[in-house]
Design a protein around this motif. Sequence first.
Motif, mmCIF file in Angstrom:
data_model
loop_
_atom_site.group_PDB
_atom_site.id
_atom_site.type_symbol
_atom_site.label_atom_id
_atom_site.label_comp_id
_atom_site.label_asym_id
_atom_site.label_seq_id
_atom_site.Cartn_x
_atom_site.Cartn_y
_atom_site.Cartn_z
ATOM 1 N N GLN A 69 0.763 -1.697 0.149
ATOM 2 C CA GLN A 69 0.314 -0.295 -0.023
ATOM 3 C C GLN A 69 0.879 1.681 -0.060
ATOM 4 N N GLN A 70 2.151 1.309 -0.315
ATOM 5 C CA GLN A 70 3.255 2.324 0.307
ATOM 6 C C GLN A 70 3.776 1.804 -2.012
ATOM 7 N N PRO A 71 4.169 3.621 -2.146
ATOM 8 C CA PRO A 71 4.715 3.328 -3.394
ATOM 9 C C PRO A 71 5.536 2.072 -3.470
ATOM 10 N N ALA A 72 6.766 1.638 -4.084
ATOM 11 C CA ALA A 72 7.568 1.279 -4.196
ATOM 12 C C ALA A 72 8.744 2.506 -4.220
ATOM 13 N N THR A 73 9.782 1.462 -4.197
ATOM 14 C CA THR A 73 10.954 1.895 -3.820
ATOM 15 C C THR A 73 11.895 2.883 -5.550
ATOM 16 N N TRP A 74 11.264 2.170 -6.032
ATOM 17 C CA TRP A 74 11.736 2.500 -7.937
ATOM 18 C C TRP A 74 10.986 4.111 -7.948
ATOM 19 N N VAL A 75 9.923 3.919 -7.842
ATOM 20 C CA VAL A 75 8.674 5.456 -7.932
ATOM 21 C C VAL A 75 9.911 6.493 -7.584
ATOM 22 N N GLY A 76 9.739 6.260 -6.209
ATOM 23 C CA GLY A 76 10.466 7.481 -5.269
ATOM 24 C C GLY A 76 11.928 8.237 -5.643
ATOM 25 N N VAL A 77 12.725 7.074 -6.489
ATOM 26 C CA VAL A 77 14.065 7.159 -7.083
ATOM 27 C C VAL A 77 13.526 7.625 -8.449
ATOM 28 N N LEU A 78 13.105 7.511 -9.509
ATOM 29 C CA LEU A 78 12.633 7.942 -9.896
ATOM 30 C C LEU A 78 11.376 9.420 -10.314
ATOM 31 N N LYS A 79 11.052 9.552 -9.247
ATOM 32 C CA LYS A 79 10.623 11.076 -9.034
ATOM 33 C C LYS A 79 11.731 12.161 -8.509
ATOM 34 N N LEU A 80 12.299 11.366 -8.231
ATOM 35 C CA LEU A 80 13.895 11.812 -7.160
ATOM 36 C C LEU A 80 14.240 12.940 -8.951
ATOM 37 N N ILE A 81 14.861 12.295 -9.479
ATOM 38 C CA ILE A 81 15.290 12.053 -11.164
ATOM 39 C C ILE A 81 14.727 12.657 -11.386
ATOM 40 N N LEU A 82 13.715 13.143 -11.279
ATOM 41 C CA LEU A 82 12.903 13.649 -12.010
ATOM 42 C C LEU A 82 12.637 15.009 -12.081
ATOM 43 N N ILE A 84 15.172 16.589 -9.739
ATOM 44 C CA ILE A 84 16.607 16.719 -9.717
ATOM 45 C C ILE A 84 16.648 17.608 -11.533
ATOM 46 N N LEU A 85 16.430 16.830 -12.510
ATOM 47 C CA LEU A 85 16.531 17.081 -13.508
ATOM 48 C C LEU A 85 15.406 18.777 -14.026
ATOM 49 N N LEU A 86 14.380 18.569 -13.007
ATOM 50 C CA LEU A 86 13.802 19.984 -13.508
ATOM 51 C C LEU A 86 14.420 20.513 -12.667
ATOM 52 N N VAL A 87 15.072 20.834 -11.845
ATOM 53 C CA VAL A 87 15.540 21.687 -10.126
ATOM 54 C C VAL A 87 16.714 22.954 -11.704
ATOM 55 N N LEU A 211 8.108 22.931 -9.673
ATOM 56 C CA LEU A 211 7.593 21.594 -10.016
ATOM 57 C C LEU A 211 8.544 20.348 -9.487
ATOM 58 N N GLY A 212 9.676 20.909 -9.647
ATOM 59 C CA GLY A 212 10.769 20.172 -9.464
ATOM 60 C C GLY A 212 11.272 19.931 -8.227
ATOM 61 N N LEU A 213 10.872 20.814 -7.347
ATOM 62 C CA LEU A 213 11.310 21.049 -6.214
ATOM 63 C C LEU A 213 9.812 19.703 -5.690
ATOM 64 N N LYS A 214 9.241 20.262 -5.931
ATOM 65 C CA LYS A 214 7.523 19.224 -5.536
ATOM 66 C C LYS A 214 8.247 17.788 -5.681
ATOM 67 N N LEU A 215 8.778 17.404 -6.826
ATOM 68 C CA LEU A 215 9.591 15.880 -7.400
ATOM 69 C C LEU A 215 9.889 15.366 -5.757
ATOM 70 N N LEU A 216 10.807 16.555 -5.993
ATOM 71 C CA LEU A 216 12.325 16.098 -5.042
ATOM 72 C C LEU A 216 11.566 15.981 -3.580
ATOM 73 N N GLY A 217 10.518 16.391 -2.949
ATOM 74 C CA GLY A 217 9.875 16.153 -2.141
ATOM 75 C C GLY A 217 9.282 15.508 -2.272
ATOM 76 N N ASP A 218 8.770 14.810 -2.560
ATOM 77 C CA ASP A 218 7.390 13.641 -2.931
ATOM 78 C C ASP A 218 8.282 12.533 -3.426
ATOM 79 N N GLY A 219 9.788 12.093 -3.922
ATOM 80 C CA GLY A 219 10.770 11.145 -3.938
ATOM 81 C C GLY A 219 11.229 11.056 -2.873
#
Length: 225
Positions: A69-82, A84-87, A211-219
Amino acid sequence: MGKALGDILGLAAGVAVSPLPIVAIILVLATPQGRLNGPLFTLGWVAGLSALGGVMLAIGGAGGSSAHQQPATWVGVLKLILGILLVLVGIRQWRHRPAGASQAELPKWMAAIDRFSPVKVLGLGIALSAANLKNAPLTLAAAASIGSSGLATGQQIASLAIFVIIGSLGILAPLAVFLFLGDRARNVLGGWKDRAAQHNIAVMAALFFVLGLKLLGDGLGILTS
């Protein structure tokens, strides 16, 4: 489904606020075949977002994007990478923004839009949605959030459809003005085009960064939970 929608609404709004595609569809509507090419551009835009999001949903389903019931680790990694890219892109665009609005320049290909065939217009809509440096990461992140929500397949598809609709509002608005305002549409759309063109880089830089900061926080939230 409510949580999934809460996760993606901000991302969808970020896709909708896309000055360059807004300028592009206004130029498309101003061509002699505007009544044909405008809907074709919009169709391409919607198809691009839907296809990219659908591929991400399929990958998420195959990769087990929801674990306990929680996002898998790779989802967090993906959001973190995206994120960083956007920022990084946001910082770069801000540093290279024009000194004044009058210096803003549009891509040279826009001058040839009036000579685009219907097929090229359709392809342009797809490219500006699915291959856009801002929209593609946001769509991938949104689809990853939907896929990791644990929703049934039908609810995931519905959530993606809502994302696509909201993300298309910036394109649908000029099309609606063109179709329903008649002679007044030219002045209205001309004003929108000028403002979007003048502030394109500054708006995009701010959106990339926020939006990059948002994805970083989510990841980071997923990886540390």
